[in-house]
Design a protein around this motif. Structure first.
Motif, short mmCIF file in Angstrom:
data_model
loop_
_atom_site.label_atom_id
_atom_site.label_comp_id
_atom_site.label_asym_id
_atom_site.label_seq_id
_atom_site.Cartn_x
_atom_site.Cartn_y
_atom_site.Cartn_z
N GLY A 153 -40.02 7.05 23.14
CA GLY A 153 -39.88 8.49 23.14
C GLY A 153 -40.93 9.21 23.97
N GLY A 154 -41.53 8.54 24.92
CA GLY A 154 -42.54 9.19 25.76
C GLY A 154 -43.89 9.37 25.10
N GLU A 155 -44.05 8.91 23.85
CA GLU A 155 -45.30 9.12 23.14
C GLU A 155 -46.46 8.45 23.85
N ILE A 156 -46.23 7.24 24.34
CA ILE A 156 -47.32 6.50 24.97
C ILE A 156 -47.74 7.17 26.26
N ASP A 157 -46.75 7.69 27.04
CA ASP A 157 -47.09 8.40 28.27
C ASP A 157 -47.99 9.60 27.97
N GLN A 158 -47.67 10.29 26.90
CA GLN A 158 -48.47 11.44 26.51
C GLN A 158 -49.87 11.01 26.10
N LEU A 159 -49.95 9.95 25.32
CA LEU A 159 -51.25 9.44 24.88
C LEU A 159 -52.07 8.94 26.06
N ARG A 160 -51.39 8.30 27.02
CA ARG A 160 -52.11 7.83 28.20
C ARG A 160 -52.71 9.00 28.96
N ALA A 161 -51.96 10.09 29.09
CA ALA A 161 -52.46 11.26 29.80
C ALA A 161 -53.69 11.84 29.09
N GLU A 162 -53.60 11.91 27.76
CA GLU A 162 -54.73 12.41 26.99
C GLU A 162 -55.93 11.48 27.14
N ASN A 163 -55.65 10.19 27.12
CA ASN A 163 -56.73 9.21 27.24
C ASN A 163 -57.40 9.31 28.61
N LYS A 164 -56.58 9.51 29.66
CA LYS A 164 -57.12 9.65 31.02
C LYS A 164 -58.07 10.84 31.10
N LYS A 165 -57.67 11.94 30.46
CA LYS A 165 -58.51 13.13 30.46
C LYS A 165 -59.84 12.86 29.76
N LEU A 166 -59.77 12.16 28.62
CA LEU A 166 -60.99 11.82 27.90
C LEU A 166 -61.90 10.91 28.72
N LEU A 167 -61.29 9.96 29.42
CA LEU A 167 -62.08 9.04 30.24
C LEU A 167 -62.78 9.79 31.37
N GLU A 168 -62.10 10.79 31.95
CA GLU A 168 -62.72 11.58 33.01
C GLU A 168 -63.91 12.37 32.47
N GLU A 169 -63.74 12.96 31.28
CA GLU A 169 -64.84 13.69 30.66
C GLU A 169 -65.98 12.73 30.32
N ASN A 170 -65.59 11.55 29.86
CA ASN A 170 -66.56 10.52 29.52
C ASN A 170 -67.40 10.16 30.75
N LYS A 171 -66.73 10.00 31.89
CA LYS A 171 -67.42 9.63 33.13
C LYS A 171 -68.43 10.70 33.52
N LYS A 172 -68.05 11.97 33.42
CA LYS A 172 -68.96 13.05 33.78
C LYS A 172 -70.19 13.05 32.87
N LEU A 173 -69.96 12.85 31.56
CA LEU A 173 -71.09 12.81 30.63
C LEU A 173 -72.00 11.64 30.93
N LYS A 174 -71.39 10.49 31.26
CA LYS A 174 -72.18 9.32 31.56
C LYS A 174 -73.05 9.55 32.79
N GLU A 175 -72.48 10.18 33.81
CA GLU A 175 -73.25 10.47 35.02
C GLU A 175 -74.42 11.41 34.71
N ALA A 176 -74.19 12.39 33.83
CA ALA A 176 -75.26 13.31 33.47
C ALA A 176 -76.37 12.59 32.72
N ILE A 177 -75.97 11.67 31.83
CA ILE A 177 -76.96 10.89 31.09
C ILE A 177 -77.78 10.03 32.05
N GLU A 178 -77.11 9.39 33.01
CA GLU A 178 -77.82 8.54 33.96
C GLU A 178 -78.82 9.35 34.78
N ARG A 179 -78.45 10.58 35.16
CA ARG A 179 -79.39 11.42 35.92
C ARG A 179 -80.63 11.75 35.08
N LEU A 180 -80.41 12.04 33.80
CA LEU A 180 -81.53 12.32 32.92
C LEU A 180 -82.39 11.08 32.70
#
Length: 442
Positions: A153-180
């Motif tokens: 029913g498209g549920e996994i596609d929706q979850l994948r999209a949400e997960n992709k967004k979280l991973l992108e936010e995760n990457k930005k936070l990780k980069e900020a931590i590494e700079r600090l």
């Protein structure tokens, strides 16, 4: 200034930890009486030892593909259980029945692979993970055929999209931590804007970095790459042995940067030496000392990505050696394995944990363009380039069979590498079929 940075780093770390605690989106699909996982199409527990499986399809299946080579039940050690397999064409289902009762309280995998419909279209792989209880009643478990990565029913596609967004936010936070972390490290090592001529070694409990005057920038970068390598080593091998002890005893890994080429360190040449006391020394030419900036085996420059991935590759060789050497039984030397496996798995660590999938895709495409680079026979697997083609084979093993299966092969009690390899992954003809299927989808 250093004290003011700590609350900021702590805040970022808390947010980062919250994001990283979210597992990747599960692609499994299961019935209501089972719990889905990210590894299998279905997951069942406490079934009868005489459970018969009824797998329903929405298309007619080519009867010639319905056989015990393509449909198996194996236990957690990879031992195949004896089953009968039949196909009901009128109702479009395959029945899989164990010939004898399975072991009580055991762990098993029902795998359906290489099936085709009457039009010749191939189905994906379906893996059902299940455990048995103590009941030996005759029961039938009915399930729909769902491949790994199926969708409902498209549920996994929706979850994948949400997960992709979280991973992108995760990457930005990780980069900020590494700079600090970089700034904190600079302050701790007396480089809050001071002279680059100081070459006091950089140290922590796992390694020391020695470098010539004028190469502080390279040393700082190496420090960060080594931290990543230590973290990656724990992530990969933490369940298999005492990684921390392997990395810092009898003394921390000594890393030496050179400002001129030597027999141990040159453009594209790194040397990891095991010392008589059991410690290790890594020799390499500093990045700014490279007389040539090209090229790696993927045609890229010797840039930060190259130094990061190669550092991870070299350092993770240490726990790889030791986890196999210190086993209580079975084959115990990584260097008895074929070169493509030894070099390939180390390259896998570097590219995977060093986050350089672009280079991996180049190597995979090279094999797709020239399939003679990797060949299979009844005697084994041959790779034209142990590093480049071995990388492709190692990514195949991890992506197709999973980390747990690779680890089981490494920790196997079989007397030789080849016996351990074949027990875990099957015959070379089976592996060839799986490899061709895998690489065609990359």
């Amino acid at each position: 200034m250093f004290k003011r940075l700590l609350p900021i780093l702590t805040a970022f770390t808390l947010v980062f930890a919250t994001v990283t605690s979210l597992n990747p989106v599960s692609t499994a699909v299961a019935k209501e009486n089972s719990s889905s996982t990210s590894d299998y199409s279905y997951d069942f527990s406490n079934l009868s030892t005489r459970t018969t499986w009824k797998v329903l399809f929405d298309k007619d299946i080519d009867k010639s593909t319905v056989n015990t080579n393509n449909i198996t039940i194996t236990n957690k050690d990879g031992t195949t259980q004896s089953v009968t397999v039949t196909y009901n064409s009128s109702k479009k289902y395959i029945q899989v029945k164990p010939k004898t009762s399975l072991t009580k309280k055991g762990e098993f995998f029902l795998t359906l692979n290489s099936l085709k419909d009457n039009s010749g279209e191939s189905h994906g792989t379906m893996i059902v993970h299940f455990t048995t209880g103590t009941s030996s009643s005759t029961k039938t478990q009915e399930i729909n055929f769902v491949t790994e990565g199926g969708n409902v029913g498209g549920e996994i596609d929706q979850l994948r999209a949400e997960n992709k967004k979280l991973l992108e936010e995760n990457k930005k936070l990780k980069e900020a931590i590494e700079r600090l972390k970089e700034r904190i490290h600079e302050l701790e090592n007396g480089n809050g804007g001071g002279s680059d001529q100081d070459n006091a070694p950089l140290k922590n409990e796992y390694f020391t970095v020695e470098y010539p005057k004028g190469y502080k920038k390279d040393a700082d970068a190496m420090y960060r790459y080594l931290e990543l390598a230590m973290k990656s080593s724990k992530e990969e091998f933490g369940k298999l042995g005492n990684v921390e002890q392997w990395l810092k005893e009898p003394k921390p890994v000594q890393v030496i940067l050179y400002d001129k080429p030597t027999d141990l360190a040159d453009v594209g040449l790194w040397s990891l030496w095991g010392n008589n006391d059991g410690s290790f020394t890594l020799h390499l030419l500093a990045k700014d000392a490279h007389r040539s900036n090209c090229c790696t085996n993927t045609g890229k420059t010797f840039d930060d990505t190259y130094f990061r991935t190669t550092t991870v590759h070299e350092i993770m060789t240490i726990p790889l050696r030791k986890v196999i050497r210190e086993k209580s039984q079975g084959w115990n030397d990584i260097y008895v394995a074929p070169d493509w496996f030894t070099q390939g798995i180390e390259e896998y660590f570097g590219f995977h944990y060093g986050n350089d999938m672009d280079s991996v895709n180049i190597l995979i495409n090279n094999v797709k363009k020239d399939k003679s680079r990797i060949t299979f026979s009844s005697k084994g697997i041959s790779a034209r380039d142990a590093y480049a083609d071995g990388t492709v084979l190692s990514f195949f093993l991890y992506e197709r069979y999973g980390e747990n299966r690779v680890h089981k092969m490494l920790m196997s009690s079989e007397s030789t590498w080849e016996k351990a390899f074949n027990k875990e992954f099957g015959s070379y003809s089976d592996i060839e079929r799986e490899f061709n299927n895998w690489i065609s989808k990359r």
